[in-house]
Design a protein around this motif. Structure first.
Motif, PDB file in Angstrom:
ATOM      1  N   GLU A 234       0.708  -1.278  -0.034  1.00  0.00           N
ATOM      2  CA  GLU A 234      -0.185   0.101   0.017  1.00  0.00           C
ATOM      3  C   GLU A 234       0.804   1.166  -0.011  1.00  0.00           C
ATOM      4  OE1 GLU A 234      -2.208  -3.474   0.517  1.00  0.00           O
ATOM      5  OE2 GLU A 234      -0.747  -2.763   2.237  1.00  0.00           O
ATOM      6  N   LEU A 235       2.327   1.072   0.116  1.00  0.00           N
ATOM      7  CA  LEU A 235       2.990   2.270   0.081  1.00  0.00           C
ATOM      8  C   LEU A 235       3.442   2.667  -1.123  1.00  0.00           C
ATOM      9  CD1 LEU A 235       5.249   1.533   3.639  1.00  0.00           C
ATOM     10  CD2 LEU A 235       2.920   3.154   3.143  1.00  0.00           C
ATOM     11  N   ALA A 236       3.849   3.901  -1.488  1.00  0.00           N
ATOM     12  CA  ALA A 236       4.557   4.409  -2.706  1.00  0.00           C
ATOM     13  C   ALA A 236       5.734   5.338  -2.260  1.00  0.00           C
ATOM     14  CB  ALA A 236       3.459   5.016  -3.578  1.00  0.00           C
ATOM     15  N   CYS A 237       6.086   5.824  -3.224  1.00  0.00           N
ATOM     16  CA  CYS A 237       7.095   7.054  -2.878  1.00  0.00           C
ATOM     17  C   CYS A 237       6.525   8.406  -2.484  1.00  0.00           C
ATOM     18  CB  CYS A 237       8.022   7.260  -4.283  1.00  0.00           C
ATOM     19  SG  CYS A 237       9.078   5.607  -4.607  1.00  0.00           S
ATOM     20  N   GLY A 238       7.296   9.204  -1.710  1.00  0.00           N
ATOM     21  CA  GLY A 238       6.763  10.588  -1.511  1.00  0.00           C
ATOM     22  C   GLY A 238       6.476  11.387  -2.410  1.00  0.00           C
ATOM     23  N   PRO A 239       5.898  12.664  -2.263  1.00  0.00           N
ATOM     24  CA  PRO A 239       5.894  13.691  -3.296  1.00  0.00           C
ATOM     25  C   PRO A 239       7.325  14.097  -3.874  1.00  0.00           C
ATOM     26  CG  PRO A 239       4.505  14.134  -1.215  1.00  0.00           C
ATOM     27  CD  PRO A 239       5.512  13.087  -0.961  1.00  0.00           C
ATOM     28  N   GLY A 240       7.280  14.294  -5.235  1.00  0.00           N
ATOM     29  CA  GLY A 240       8.410  14.591  -5.714  1.00  0.00           C
ATOM     30  C   GLY A 240       9.588  13.568  -6.133  1.00  0.00           C
ATOM     31  N   LEU A 241       9.142  12.347  -5.638  1.00  0.00           N
ATOM     32  CA  LEU A 241       9.849  11.146  -5.696  1.00  0.00           C
ATOM     33  C   LEU A 241       9.464  10.077  -6.777  1.00  0.00           C
ATOM     34  CD1 LEU A 241      10.900  10.332  -2.323  1.00  0.00           C
ATOM     35  CD2 LEU A 241      12.380  11.873  -3.969  1.00  0.00           C
ATOM     36  N   VAL A 242      10.099   9.363  -7.665  1.00  0.00           N
ATOM     37  CA  VAL A 242       9.733   8.202  -8.403  1.00  0.00           C
ATOM     38  C   VAL A 242      10.277   7.077  -8.080  1.00  0.00           C
ATOM     39  CG1 VAL A 242       9.188  10.053 -10.328  1.00  0.00           C
ATOM     40  CG2 VAL A 242      11.422   8.715 -10.076  1.00  0.00           C
ATOM     41  N   ARG A 243       9.272   5.843  -8.240  1.00  0.00           N
ATOM     42  CA  ARG A 243       9.947   4.653  -7.908  1.00  0.00           C
ATOM     43  C   ARG A 243      10.763   4.074  -8.866  1.00  0.00           C
ATOM     44  NH1 ARG A 243       6.261   0.029  -5.016  1.00  0.00           N
ATOM     45  NH2 ARG A 243       7.909  -1.655  -4.781  1.00  0.00           N
ATOM     46  N   VAL A 244      12.115   3.410  -8.400  1.00  0.00           N
ATOM     47  CA  VAL A 244      12.761   2.787  -9.349  1.00  0.00           C
ATOM     48  C   VAL A 244      13.201   1.423  -8.861  1.00  0.00           C
ATOM     49  CG1 VAL A 244      13.971   4.964 -10.157  1.00  0.00           C
ATOM     50  CG2 VAL A 244      15.020   3.890  -8.187  1.00  0.00           C
ATOM     51  N   ALA A 245      13.594   0.458  -9.818  1.00  0.00           N
ATOM     52  CA  ALA A 245      14.070  -0.952  -9.347  1.00  0.00           C
ATOM     53  C   ALA A 245      15.403  -0.715  -8.574  1.00  0.00           C
ATOM     54  CB  ALA A 245      13.977  -1.628 -10.493  1.00  0.00           C
ATOM     55  N   SER A 246      16.015  -0.089  -9.060  1.00  0.00           N
ATOM     56  CA  SER A 246      17.388   0.113  -8.388  1.00  0.00           C
ATOM     57  C   SER A 246      18.113   1.523  -8.408  1.00  0.00           C
ATOM     58  CB  SER A 246      18.375  -0.807  -9.000  1.00  0.00           C
ATOM     59  OG  SER A 246      19.694  -0.773  -8.453  1.00  0.00           O
ATOM     60  N   CYS A 247      18.642   1.695  -7.085  1.00  0.00           N
ATOM     61  CA  CYS A 247      19.309   3.001  -6.819  1.00  0.00           C
ATOM     62  C   CYS A 247      20.634   3.012  -7.501  1.00  0.00           C
ATOM     63  CB  CYS A 247      19.312   3.384  -5.506  1.00  0.00           C
ATOM     64  SG  CYS A 247      17.720   4.041  -4.836  1.00  0.00           S
ATOM     65  N   ALA A 248      21.369   1.849  -7.637  1.00  0.00           N
ATOM     66  CA  ALA A 248      22.523   1.685  -8.271  1.00  0.00           C
ATOM     67  C   ALA A 248      22.483   2.012  -9.917  1.00  0.00           C
ATOM     68  CB  ALA A 248      23.238   0.416  -7.871  1.00  0.00           C
ATOM     69  N   VAL A 249      23.169   2.684 -10.442  1.00  0.00           N
ATOM     70  CA  VAL A 249      23.219   2.977 -11.831  1.00  0.00           C
ATOM     71  C   VAL A 249      24.386   2.412 -12.468  1.00  0.00           C
ATOM     72  CG1 VAL A 249      22.757   4.694 -13.706  1.00  0.00           C
ATOM     73  CG2 VAL A 249      21.728   4.974 -11.449  1.00  0.00           C
ATOM     74  N   ALA A 250      24.144   1.558 -13.537  1.00  0.00           N
ATOM     75  CA  ALA A 250      25.408   0.919 -14.192  1.00  0.00           C
ATOM     76  C   ALA A 250      25.969   1.864 -15.015  1.00  0.00           C
ATOM     77  CB  ALA A 250      24.804  -0.234 -14.923  1.00  0.00           C
TER      78      ALA A 250
END
Length: 252
Positions: A234-250
């Motif tokens: 039931e939770l999502a990201c806060g205002p101004g944020l977008v959900r991503v699968a990973s924070c580590a970026v290749a």
């Protein structure tokens, strides 16, 4: 009583067996024991200093366990600058053997920056939260990136949220743990950098909005959606944020 000579780390099991057989003597913490704590080669390097300062209890715990002989040898090689050995020790955080898991977790969460060379495979520098018990992490773009994995695949209970425009200089991406606990009029779940209090929350009425879900006897407010109970789903990201699968970026 005469002092015992210092012996190599690879002789740890034998030294411990001898120490425990001496009735009335203080337990030998390490074959390189000076005072009450285990000592190891490479303590003078930035990596070794971090391990010595932040992971002392875990190093001592491993020194007391004969099965950690190879792990301590790898730790010395890591402290001397072998990043591959640092990665190997950090990977032990998932070990079923508590002394090895404790040392691996501490190195991974508290000394990765000091013990990892810049990565050619990543654009981000990531680190685990000091208070998240290995379940929360965050990343930024960096000129000295590392290979720390920070994403929902590695942390299946976490939710990863990035600032709009990520990845870009000055922005951050974080994987946080859903934490559910009591409130004044019921209970609520939210995303936190710290350790989770619980996985779910329920009461007469539950209402979710962005990164907060609360249950109480009150009706949902405008902008909230009614849900059967509160939890990760039931939770999502806060205002101004977008959900991503990973924070580590290749790296490209």
């Amino acid at each position: 009583m005469a002092m015992m000579p210092v012996t190599p780390l690879r002789s740890l099991a034998l030294a411990i067996a001898l120490a425990t057989s001496l009735v009335g003597c203080v337990l030998l913490v390490s074959p390189k024991s000076f005072g009450e704590h285990c000592r190891f080669d490479g303590e003078e390097t930035p990596c070794g200093q971090c391990i010595r300062t932040r992971c002392e209890a875990d190093v001592d715990g491993c020194c007391r366990d004969g099965s950690c002989d190879g792990t301590l040898t790898a730790l010395e090689t890591c402290a001397a600058g072998d990043v591959g050995k640092c990665d190997a020790v950090a990977s032990l955080r998932a070990s079923a053997e508590a002394p090895k898991a404790g040392l691996g977790r501490c190195l991974d969460e508290r000394c990765r920056n000091e013990c990892s060379a810049p990565s050619a495979r990543s654009k981000t520098k990531c680190a685990f939260s000091s208070f998240g018990q290995g379940q929360t992490c965050s990343c930024t773009l960096s000129s000295t990136p590392n290979d720390v994995t920070c994403g929902e695949d590695a942390l299946p209970q976490a939710i990863c949220c990035a600032a709009e425009g990520w990845p870009a200089d000055g922005l951050r991406c974080s994987c946080k743990a859903p934490s559910c606990g009591p409130s004044n009029d019921g209970c609520r779940c939210l995303l936190t950098d710290g350790a989770s209090e619980g996985d779910t929350c329920s009461a007469k009425t539950c209402c979710a909005r962005n990164d907060v879900c609360a249950c109480s006897s009150l009706a949902c407010l405008a902008g909230e959606r009614s849900v059967a109970s509160c939890g990760r789903a039931e939770l999502a990201c806060g205002p101004g944020l977008v959900r991503v699968a990973s924070c580590a970026v290749a790296a490209p």
